[in-house]
Structure formats: structure tokens, C-alpha cells
Scaffold this motif. Sequence first.
Motif, PDB file in Angstrom:
ATOM      1  N   PHE A 172      -5.010   7.331   1.811  1.00 18.50           N
ATOM      2  CA  PHE A 172      -3.655   7.121   2.360  1.00 18.50           C
ATOM      3  C   PHE A 172      -2.987   8.499   2.025  1.00 18.50           C
ATOM      4  CE2 PHE A 172      -3.573   2.364   2.153  1.00 18.50           C
ATOM      5  CZ  PHE A 172      -4.249   2.232   3.270  1.00 18.50           C
ATOM      6  N   VAL A 173      -3.160   8.898   0.692  1.00 14.47           N
ATOM      7  CA  VAL A 173      -2.426  10.045   0.140  1.00 14.47           C
ATOM      8  C   VAL A 173      -2.981  11.484   0.702  1.00 14.47           C
ATOM      9  CG1 VAL A 173      -2.090  11.315  -2.161  1.00 14.47           C
ATOM     10  CG2 VAL A 173      -2.254   8.875  -2.163  1.00 14.47           C
ATOM     11  N   VAL A 174      -4.424  11.462   0.901  1.00 13.36           N
ATOM     12  CA  VAL A 174      -4.796  12.729   1.465  1.00 13.36           C
ATOM     13  C   VAL A 174      -4.519  12.698   2.948  1.00 13.36           C
ATOM     14  CG1 VAL A 174      -7.185  14.011   2.125  1.00 13.36           C
ATOM     15  CG2 VAL A 174      -6.851  12.702  -0.429  1.00 13.36           C
ATOM     16  N   LEU A 175      -4.750  11.612   3.830  1.00 13.06           N
ATOM     17  CA  LEU A 175      -4.530  11.861   5.231  1.00 13.06           C
ATOM     18  C   LEU A 175      -2.973  12.225   5.471  1.00 13.06           C
ATOM     19  CD1 LEU A 175      -6.839   9.319   6.943  1.00 13.06           C
ATOM     20  CD2 LEU A 175      -6.985  11.589   6.698  1.00 13.06           C
ATOM     21  N   GLY A 176      -2.104  11.547   4.636  1.00 11.03           N
ATOM     22  CA  GLY A 176      -0.619  11.573   4.721  1.00 11.03           C
ATOM     23  C   GLY A 176      -0.183  12.990   4.610  1.00 11.03           C
ATOM     24  N   GLY A 177      -0.953  13.624   3.530  1.00  9.92           N
ATOM     25  CA  GLY A 177      -0.614  14.987   2.964  1.00  9.92           C
ATOM     26  C   GLY A 177      -0.179  14.918   1.653  1.00  9.92           C
ATOM     27  N   MET A 178      -1.090  15.524   0.704  1.00 12.99           N
ATOM     28  CA  MET A 178      -0.520  15.460  -0.835  1.00 12.99           C
ATOM     29  C   MET A 178       0.629  16.138  -0.966  1.00 12.99           C
ATOM     30  SD  MET A 178      -4.161  16.000  -2.600  1.00 12.99           S
ATOM     31  CE  MET A 178      -4.618  17.255  -1.679  1.00 12.99           C
TER      32      MET A 178
ATOM     33  N   GLY B  68       4.276  11.115   4.565  1.00 10.67           N
ATOM     34  CA  GLY B  68       3.250  11.180   5.016  1.00 10.67           C
ATOM     35  C   GLY B  68       2.275   9.805   4.621  1.00 10.67           C
ATOM     36  N   SER B  69       2.527   9.591   3.123  1.00  7.98           N
ATOM     37  CA  SER B  69       1.700   8.571   2.616  1.00  7.98           C
ATOM     38  C   SER B  69       1.950   7.023   3.235  1.00  7.98           C
ATOM     39  CB  SER B  69       2.130   8.584   1.081  1.00  7.98           C
ATOM     40  OG  SER B  69       1.441   9.398   0.462  1.00  7.98           O
ATOM     41  N   ILE B  70       3.436   7.048   3.399  1.00  8.05           N
ATOM     42  CA  ILE B  70       3.934   5.885   3.920  1.00  8.05           C
ATOM     43  C   ILE B  70       3.314   5.461   5.548  1.00  8.05           C
ATOM     44  CG2 ILE B  70       5.974   4.573   4.714  1.00  8.05           C
ATOM     45  CD1 ILE B  70       7.464   5.799   2.505  1.00  8.05           C
ATOM     46  N   ILE B  71       3.419   6.613   6.216  1.00  8.51           N
ATOM     47  CA  ILE B  71       2.944   6.658   7.654  1.00  8.51           C
ATOM     48  C   ILE B  71       1.419   6.229   7.693  1.00  8.51           C
ATOM     49  CG2 ILE B  71       2.666   7.904   9.786  1.00  8.51           C
ATOM     50  CD1 ILE B  71       5.163   9.351   8.862  1.00  8.51           C
ATOM     51  N   ALA B  72       0.631   6.978   6.937  1.00 14.45           N
ATOM     52  CA  ALA B  72      -0.855   6.900   6.840  1.00 14.45           C
ATOM     53  C   ALA B  72      -1.106   5.407   6.522  1.00 14.45           C
ATOM     54  CB  ALA B  72      -1.463   7.910   5.845  1.00 14.45           C
TER      55      ALA B  72
ATOM     56  N   TYR C 135       0.739  -1.190   0.085  1.00 16.44           N
ATOM     57  CA  TYR C 135      -0.161   0.005   0.173  1.00 16.44           C
ATOM     58  C   TYR C 135       0.961   1.132   0.024  1.00 16.44           C
ATOM     59  CZ  TYR C 135      -3.815  -3.179   1.241  1.00 16.44           C
ATOM     60  OH  TYR C 135      -4.750  -4.263   1.176  1.00 16.44           O
ATOM     61  N   SER C 136       2.061   1.148   0.534  1.00 14.42           N
ATOM     62  CA  SER C 136       3.081   2.381   0.337  1.00 14.42           C
ATOM     63  C   SER C 136       3.287   2.608  -0.771  1.00 14.42           C
ATOM     64  CB  SER C 136       4.121   2.051   1.667  1.00 14.42           C
ATOM     65  OG  SER C 136       3.693   1.821   2.942  1.00 14.42           O
ATOM     66  N   LEU C 137       3.790   1.485  -1.518  1.00 12.40           N
ATOM     67  CA  LEU C 137       4.180   1.660  -3.040  1.00 12.40           C
ATOM     68  C   LEU C 137       3.002   2.352  -3.807  1.00 12.40           C
ATOM     69  CD1 LEU C 137       6.075  -1.550  -3.761  1.00 12.40           C
ATOM     70  CD2 LEU C 137       6.994   0.861  -3.969  1.00 12.40           C
ATOM     71  N   VAL C 138       1.976   1.893  -3.575  1.00 14.01           N
ATOM     72  CA  VAL C 138       0.828   2.399  -4.556  1.00 14.01           C
ATOM     73  C   VAL C 138       0.546   3.750  -4.089  1.00 14.01           C
ATOM     74  CG1 VAL C 138      -1.484   1.951  -5.417  1.00 14.01           C
ATOM     75  CG2 VAL C 138      -0.151   0.183  -4.854  1.00 14.01           C
ATOM     76  N   ALA C 139       0.613   4.142  -2.545  1.00 15.43           N
ATOM     77  CA  ALA C 139       0.400   5.452  -2.278  1.00 15.43           C
ATOM     78  C   ALA C 139       1.326   6.450  -2.796  1.00 15.43           C
ATOM     79  CB  ALA C 139       0.343   5.419  -0.716  1.00 15.43           C
ATOM     80  N   ILE C 140       2.602   6.105  -2.870  1.00 17.34           N
ATOM     81  CA  ILE C 140       3.803   6.906  -3.279  1.00 17.34           C
ATOM     82  C   ILE C 140       3.463   7.210  -4.821  1.00 17.34           C
ATOM     83  CG2 ILE C 140       6.171   6.953  -3.829  1.00 17.34           C
ATOM     84  CD1 ILE C 140       6.626   5.170  -1.454  1.00 17.34           C
ATOM     85  N   GLY C 141       3.126   6.251  -5.552  1.00 13.10           N
ATOM     86  CA  GLY C 141       2.820   6.533  -6.914  1.00 13.10           C
ATOM     87  C   GLY C 141       1.632   7.331  -7.006  1.00 13.10           C
ATOM     88  N   LEU C 142       0.610   6.981  -6.454  1.00 11.40           N
ATOM     89  CA  LEU C 142      -0.631   7.898  -6.378  1.00 11.40           C
ATOM     90  C   LEU C 142      -0.299   9.149  -5.909  1.00 11.40           C
ATOM     91  CD1 LEU C 142      -3.502   8.462  -7.254  1.00 11.40           C
ATOM     92  CD2 LEU C 142      -4.071   7.505  -4.827  1.00 11.40           C
TER      93      LEU C 142
END
Length: 359
Positions: free
Chosen positions: A285-291, A296-300, A53-60
Motif C-alpha cells: 500500500f505504501v509503495v504503490l501509493g507513493g512513499m 496515496g497510501s489511503i487510496i492504495a 489498513y489506511s491507518l497502518v499504512a499511514i504509520g508505516l
Amino acid sequence: MAKFSWKTMKKQTRDEIITFSMVVVVYVVLQLLISGGAISSLIQGLLVPICTYSLVAIGLNLCVGYLGELSIGHAGFMCVGAFSGAFMTKLLEDTITNEVLLFVIALAVGILVAAVFGFLIAIPVLRLRGDYLAIVTLAFGEIIKNIINVLFVAKDSNGFHFAISDANNMDVEEDCVWLINGAKGISRIPHLSSFTIGVILVILALIVVYNLVNSRTGRAVMAIRDNRIAAEAVGINVTKFKLLAFTISAAIAGAGGVLYAHNLSTVTATPTNFGYNMSIMILVFVVLGGMGSFRGSIIAAAILTLLPEVLRGLYDYRMLIYSIVLIAMMLFNWSPKAIEWRQKLVAKFKKEKKTKEVA
């Protein structure tokens, strides 16, 4: 000669060092806890999904935070990567006995296929903006999932056999190998994923995206995000840079799909795995971690993946607490009052530190 210190570093460089250090330190600590038997098998089983999920969130985040385009179809790119990578693994598992080499080939194929799909989808999609783009990317994810659900691919001594919707008419031998079996997906996938591989892929993805956003290409992408008309006016090729960023974003999601597929014995294109809910979860994940914040995406992704399992013992109150945490994270990251409070706290800390140094 200027004195080099933490203070003289650029803020972006400090953030990158903190992000990489966080990933490495967490990995080392978790490995020590696992070797000492301090982490349950349930939590251990969530470590690879967290990396996925961290990988996909980083990409998004590259697409949403830096390109400024809302995509709700990254579960589709994840699905493409998962199935193409698992397909290649099933095809070569009898030929290649080295598991590392087999996974690297599957990973390369998954990334390449997801990147090709990302490029092809981006050509018409990136001509749209806002809600229209989100709807089209969502449709892409649903189309990919439905196509895979009706696709049958088998291999026997006579070669490959393909069918759509109906596998009963396929003239295959009894001992054939089903590479894709319709709604049953791909089964008996070798377990090649691990927490170590997941962390390595996360670090590699961070290296790629940080180098991209700090380059001239990254600055051009952010200029397009901030003001498309002004970017065009100064000679930036908007189409070229948007295609590049979207393709890289899809490729990283494809890598997450390969990691996801090789952590399971069977992968299917069900709504639970690669449907609308998965795309929305990654977007959360992206929004909560901070765009724009990859850390932030990894932490979320880590918090929101672990939280439902940690709270499982609370039964009926589990999802209530989960929702409250979501709201709290959203307010902490985006509420103007919370942002003002954090800025005051940081300023106060710096003032106290400076006073101590002078004393």
C-alpha cells in the motif's frame, strides 16, 4: 496586504487540504449511498478494514517514506494494539456500559502499548540499516504472534491466572472469563468499531503525521533520511528523532489494530491476521501509493482492499486482473516515462488555463 488565494498557498498546504477533503467527501458520499441502499452488505463490511489498513499504512509511510527505514514488522505493532485493546475491553465490559467510553479506553491502551513496544524495539533496531533492519522487524512481528499463541490469561473470583503453552494446569473456576485463550485468541469481543469511527481515526492520524512532518522535528527526520552524516554534523540528535518517528509510527499501527479487533467477534494471532503477508500487504500500500504520500497510501489501501471483492465474480481471472492492476499502479507511480508524461500533462493544463484567463 497580500491577497490570499489557492495559488498563493504552499504546495504542502494544498496537498493537506485535498487529502482531508477527499476523506470527508468520500465518507459523506458513502453514507448517503448506504442510507439509500445502493451499497451491498459485502462492500459495507469492507469499509472498516479499509480504514484499518489506511491507518497502518499511514504509520508505516511515516517510517518508510519520511524516516527512510524499511520496516516489515508493522503487523506486529498492529497485533499488539489489537490484543491489548481487546484485552482491556473484555476486562472492563461489565464495569463500563458506555460503548464510546469503553472504545476510547481500549484505543488509548492499544496506542500506548504499541508505542511502548515500538520504543523498546527501536532502541536496538534503529542501530541497524537497510536489509538488516527489515529482517529484525520481521522477526519481531513473528515473535509477538507466537508469544500470544501460547499465552493463556483467565479471570475468576480468585483473580487473574496466567499460563504459557499449557492451560490444563491452571486452577480456574468453571465460570471463569478467558481473556486470552492461547491460539483461540480473544473471543466475544464487543463490536465497537464502525466506519464513522474509522474515518475519525484516519483524520486524527493525518493531523498527527502532517503536524509532525511540517515541524522542526519532521525536518530533522527528513534530514536524517537524506544524509545521516550531514545531519549529525550540524548537531541533530539522530537517535532521538529516529526513536520519536518510529514510536509514533508504531502507535498509529496500534490504533489500526484496536479498530481491527473491535470489528470482529474473535481475534487470533494467526499468520492470516498478523503474519508476514499482512506486513507485506501494508508495505505494498505504501509503495504503490507513493512513499511520503499519505493520501496515496489511503487510496492504495482502498483500491487494493476493494478490488479482490469487486472482481470475485470473475473467478479464475480475479487474481490475474489484480496482479495487472498492481503492475499498472507501480508503473504509473514510479516509471520515469510515466512521471515525465504526468508532468507534461500538468504543464499543458496550466498553460491552457492561463491562456483562458488572459483571453
